[in-house]
Design an enzyme around this catalytic site. Structure first.
Site, mmCIF file in Angstrom:
data_model
loop_
_atom_site.group_PDB
_atom_site.id
_atom_site.type_symbol
_atom_site.label_atom_id
_atom_site.label_comp_id
_atom_site.label_asym_id
_atom_site.label_seq_id
_atom_site.Cartn_x
_atom_site.Cartn_y
_atom_site.Cartn_z
ATOM 1 N N GLN A 299 -25.596 1.685 -8.133
ATOM 2 C CA GLN A 299 -25.927 2.185 -9.358
ATOM 3 C C GLN A 299 -27.114 1.282 -9.859
ATOM 4 O O GLN A 299 -27.064 0.291 -10.034
ATOM 5 C CB GLN A 299 -24.771 1.792 -10.409
ATOM 6 C CG GLN A 299 -25.357 2.350 -11.854
ATOM 7 C CD GLN A 299 -24.106 1.813 -12.969
ATOM 8 O OE1 GLN A 299 -22.975 1.433 -12.389
ATOM 9 N NE2 GLN A 299 -24.401 2.188 -14.021
ATOM 10 N N GLY A 300 -28.539 2.044 -9.918
ATOM 11 C CA GLY A 300 -29.708 1.456 -10.447
ATOM 12 C C GLY A 300 -30.055 1.488 -11.817
ATOM 13 O O GLY A 300 -30.959 2.092 -12.097
ATOM 14 N N SER B 208 -29.427 -1.294 -14.641
ATOM 15 C CA SER B 208 -29.788 -2.673 -15.206
ATOM 16 C C SER B 208 -31.189 -3.183 -14.631
ATOM 17 O O SER B 208 -31.276 -2.895 -13.380
ATOM 18 C CB SER B 208 -28.606 -3.610 -15.243
ATOM 19 O OG SER B 208 -27.554 -3.445 -15.932
ATOM 20 N N SER C 268 -24.452 -3.628 -7.901
ATOM 21 C CA SER C 268 -23.337 -3.837 -6.931
ATOM 22 C C SER C 268 -23.142 -3.023 -5.724
ATOM 23 O O SER C 268 -23.747 -1.517 -5.871
ATOM 24 C CB SER C 268 -22.037 -3.410 -7.728
ATOM 25 O OG SER C 268 -21.987 -4.242 -8.977
ATOM 26 N N GLU D 288 -16.267 8.910 -18.900
ATOM 27 C CA GLU D 288 -15.678 8.413 -17.599
ATOM 28 C C GLU D 288 -15.105 6.860 -18.251
ATOM 29 O O GLU D 288 -14.143 6.649 -17.545
ATOM 30 C CB GLU D 288 -17.122 7.957 -16.507
ATOM 31 C CG GLU D 288 -17.402 9.097 -15.852
ATOM 32 C CD GLU D 288 -16.315 10.047 -15.324
ATOM 33 O OE1 GLU D 288 -15.859 9.158 -14.306
ATOM 34 O OE2 GLU D 288 -16.084 11.173 -15.730
ATOM 35 N N SER E 212 -20.979 -4.810 -22.516
ATOM 36 C CA SER E 212 -20.198 -6.020 -22.707
ATOM 37 C C SER E 212 -19.184 -5.811 -23.949
ATOM 38 O O SER E 212 -19.316 -4.697 -24.765
ATOM 39 C CB SER E 212 -21.197 -7.125 -23.026
ATOM 40 O OG SER E 212 -21.616 -6.876 -24.410
#
Lengths: 351, 391
Positions: free
Chosen positions: B130-131, B133, B165, B248, B368
């Site tokens: 997943q690109g 951030s 990740s 999701e 967060s």
């Protein structure tokens, strides 16, 4: 799978809300008004002339009672009127017509009291209720006429309500005993619903205050320090709500299916979950609302005072969270009798 | 209200349970397994496991049959996930593909994209990263600077992503890039499919607190991709990503409750066997047990709403806050129960060391806890945003 109110249940909630608002704003006696509404006969079985509704509806009514800080033993009366009617039909009729009400011992789970009808109990509504119920662990309910109760001392935790310690003498003519499935659990959930209603009122009042009250040139609710506390309050309130709704549904399911042992176990487990955190969480929500209000929050006249006292009085009667937490740990282990986890040495990977 | 599963659903749960028990590697022990395997073997093991799940029909449970899914409902999906959590079955290598890319493509992808990529996610032919951030766009995701400009009949990408990740094992990346510098920040971003073997991509590993290579930096220098790799409308990337993310967040992580409950049970057993079970410890465990139960009720409530076709919005922040905080409590409980033995050479110690370090990140990624509280405060409770103060 559905944990939302049905359309009918949402309508019931709304109409009860309107009616309770009218009732508290009126100067007339509450009992007959509630009786006329059908609020008293909600949970009474249809064959006894009641509406035969279940715990979900009972929770809806008691939550609204909490929201309006209704000075009426609604949880006890709606739950126990059917049982009283079955042993004292005349007394039941008086309750159903709103001339009388039922109160119950606060502490339903006192150790060593399981098979006794006697002892000292704290109770509320001693000036208006005609019948006093002691719920025993074995499922029996003993009804005693309030007028026959021993001496009582007045307490002032909730000054608007006649609370006190009463002495119940050993079984006498005026005591009627009847059994009711999961009576202790049902009463605990209805009482919890009442304090949830009270906590929801406090929280919502506080959120409105955060939007309105301005300091330092902006609404105080624009400050992240307060926002984050409010967000945690929302989570706490949703936790309480979903737990009580689940408990009410689980109890109805267990009562309707007496043969299903697992469902009965689950109902008892959910009640332990509720009692392990709801009284504390509800109190903390009221405390949070007071903090958000600043000075006005700690005045006698501001409504939060009455709501906090209501939460304290009922919450303190729901027993120690510690016992319920231990019960949950034991259930958790019991549900996993076969440990899969085997001790086995492994090589550690270099960090 | 109804808290019963149907007879058919109960049977389905039994079937899943039986299949899992029969199909997990012999003596399957999560903590004993992971540390033993060097990375390539771990990967091979996980890929093999996921293919077997797929072959058995327990993968893509609620995805349409046309794209290789099972065409069942959200309840069945939930049941499979609960059962996998209950016995701590291996977690997927391809969570980005399953939890993010699949749902996004199913909702806004072209027919061609769906037919090509969805089955490949299920068969784990592709692994996704997943690109989103960037160094200066974490919680403030709308501040991304990676640019996608038109060129060579497609798009040319330049910029830097971080905390990616699985980038070191991924074949594809779902990339959020700025396509319109003049629009408001939220309105000028587009989603792309970026094959990781495209020239111009450099991946540098970042070692996670737990000692393993977990995430990466990804540098893009004149990376060229075709327009067919664009997902959804131009400049609508944020709306797509956020819309799907909310849903999701509510649906795919429901299984965690069972996984966490299994961890708590392991700690209760451990405390009873090593003598650390005091009254105070038992009370603390009971508190977590109650929180896990409440999390389960929330899950079931969301599941019920999903079944009725309700939109899941900002209130799913509640689930993210709860599960990440509960897991950190369990992780800390592990430290207490194991004491100095947390560093012991045993599966249970290895397991809870890993849980402790992994759980640190759970209140940070995917929004967060502080961002979740802002979402609840502003969008659910309607509290005001800060006003400009007089100087």
């Amino acid at each position: 799978m559905d944990l939302e109110l049905s359309v009918e249940q949402a309508q019931l909630r709304d109409s009860i809300s309107i009616a309770f608002r009218r009732a508290v704003e009126s100067s007339e006696a509450l009992g007959p008004m509630l009786a006329e509404l059908g609020a008293v006969s909600m949970l009474v079985p249809q064959e006894q002339g009641g509406m035969g509704l279940g715990m979900v509806e009972g929770v809806i009514a008691c939550t609204q009672a909490g929201r309006f800080c209704l000075n009426f033993p609604l949880a006890e009366t709606i739950l126990l009127t059917g049982a009283l009617t079955s042993v004292r039909p005349e007394a039941g009729k008086r309750v159903l017509s709103g001339l009388s009400s039922i109160t119950a011992a606060c502490d339903t789970r006192r150790e060593g009291q399981e098979h006794r009808n006697s002892g000292g109990y704290s109770a509320a509504y001693l000036d208006s209720a005609e019948w006093f119920a002691v719920l025993r662990e074995d499922g029996d309910i003993a009804f005693v006429e309030v007028s026959r109760l021993g001496q009582m001392s007045r307490n002032d935790l909730e000054p608007g309500i006649a609370t006190g310690l009463v002495g119940v003498e050993p079984v006498q003519d005026s005591t009627a005993v009847v059994s009711m499935d999961l009576a202790v659990e049902r009463l605990a959930i209805l009482r919890s619903a009442e304090i949830v209603g009270a906590a929801a009122f406090c929280f919502e009042t506080a959120i409105e205050y955060l939007k309105d009250r301005r300091q330092f040139g902006q609404p105080i609710g624009a400050n992240q320090a307060l926002k984050h506390i409010a967000a945690d309050g929302y989570v706490q309130l949703e936790n309480i709500r979903v737990a009580i709704d689940y408990a009410a549904t689980a109890i109805d399911r267990a009562v309707d299916n007496p043969g299903e042992f697992e469902w009965r176990e689950e109902a008892q487990q959910v009640v332990s979950v509720v009692l392990s955190f709801v009284p504390t969480a509800a109190r903390e929500l009221a405390e949070m609302a007071i903090q958000f209000h600043g000075g006005i929050g700690v005045t006698w006249e501001y409504p939060l005072n009455r709501y906090l006292r209501r939460i304290l009085r009922i919450g303190q009667s729901l027993g120690s969270s510690e016992d319920h937490r231990r019960t949950l740990v034991n259930r958790m282990v019991a549900s996993d009798a076969e440990p899969r986890w085997q001790e086995q040495s492994v090589e550690k990977r270099p960090a | 209200m109804n808290i019963c599963f149907s007879e058919g659903q109960k049977q389905y749960r039994q079937d899943v349970r039986r299949w899992l028990e029969a199909s997990l590697p012999e003596n399957w022990i999560e903590a004993a397994h992971w540390p033993l395997l060097p990375e390539p073997e771990e990967r091979a093991f996980l890929v093999d496991w996921e293919r077997r799940l797929y072959d058995a029909g327990y993968s893509g449970v609620a995805w349409p049959k046309a794209y290789g899914g099972q065409g069942l409902g959200p309840v069945e999906e939930f049941l499979v996930n609960e059962e996998m959590g209950r016995i701590s079955a291996p977690e997927s290598l391809n969570t980005i593909g399953r939890e993010l890319v699949g749902p996004i493509l199913l909702s806004v992808g072209t027919e061609e994209q769906k037919r090509h990529y969805i089955p490949r996610i299920l068969r784990i032919d592709d692994i996704w990263c997943q690109g989103f951030s960037e160094p200066n766009a974490g919680s403030d995701l709308a501040s991304i600077k990676t640019r996608a400009v038109r060129g060579d009949g497609g798009w040319i990408l330049n910029g830097q992503k971080i905390w990616t990740s699985y980038a070191h094992m991924a074949s594809h990346c779902i990339l959020l890039a700025r396509t319109n510098a003049d629009a408001k920040p939220h309105r000028g971003m587009t989603l792309f499919i970026m094959p990781m073997n495209t020239p111009g991509i450099e991946v540098r590993g970042i070692r996670h607190l737990n000692g393993q290579r977990h995430f990466n930096e990804v540098f893009l220098t004149d990376v060229r991709i075709e327009d067919g790799m664009r997902i959804g409308e131009i400049d609508a990337g944020w709306q797509v990503a956020v819309g799907v993310l909310g849903f999701e967040r509510a649906t795919t992580r429901l299984y965690r409750q069972q996984r966490f409950a299994e961890e708590l049970r392991a700690l209760i057993r451990q405390a009873r066997s090593n003598g650390s079970m005091t009254g105070a410890m038992e009370e603390k465990m009971g508190e977590i047990a109650a929180e896990l139960e409440v999390l389960r009720y929330h899950n079931l409530k969301f599941l019920g709403r999903i079944c009725q076709g309700a939109k899941i919005g900002d209130e799913s922040s509640l689930l993210k806050l709860l599960w990440s905080q509960i897991h950190q409590k369990i992780a800390r409980l592990g430290l207490e129960v194991l004491g100095p033995d947390i560093d012991a050479d045993s599966p249970v110690a290895a397991r809870f060391r890993k849980i402790y370090f992994i759980a640190r990140g759970e209140t940070i990624y995917a929004g967060s806890s502080q961002i979740q509280r802002n979402i609840i405060a502003e969008r659910v409770l309607g509290l005001p945003r800060p006003e400009r103060r007089p100087a």
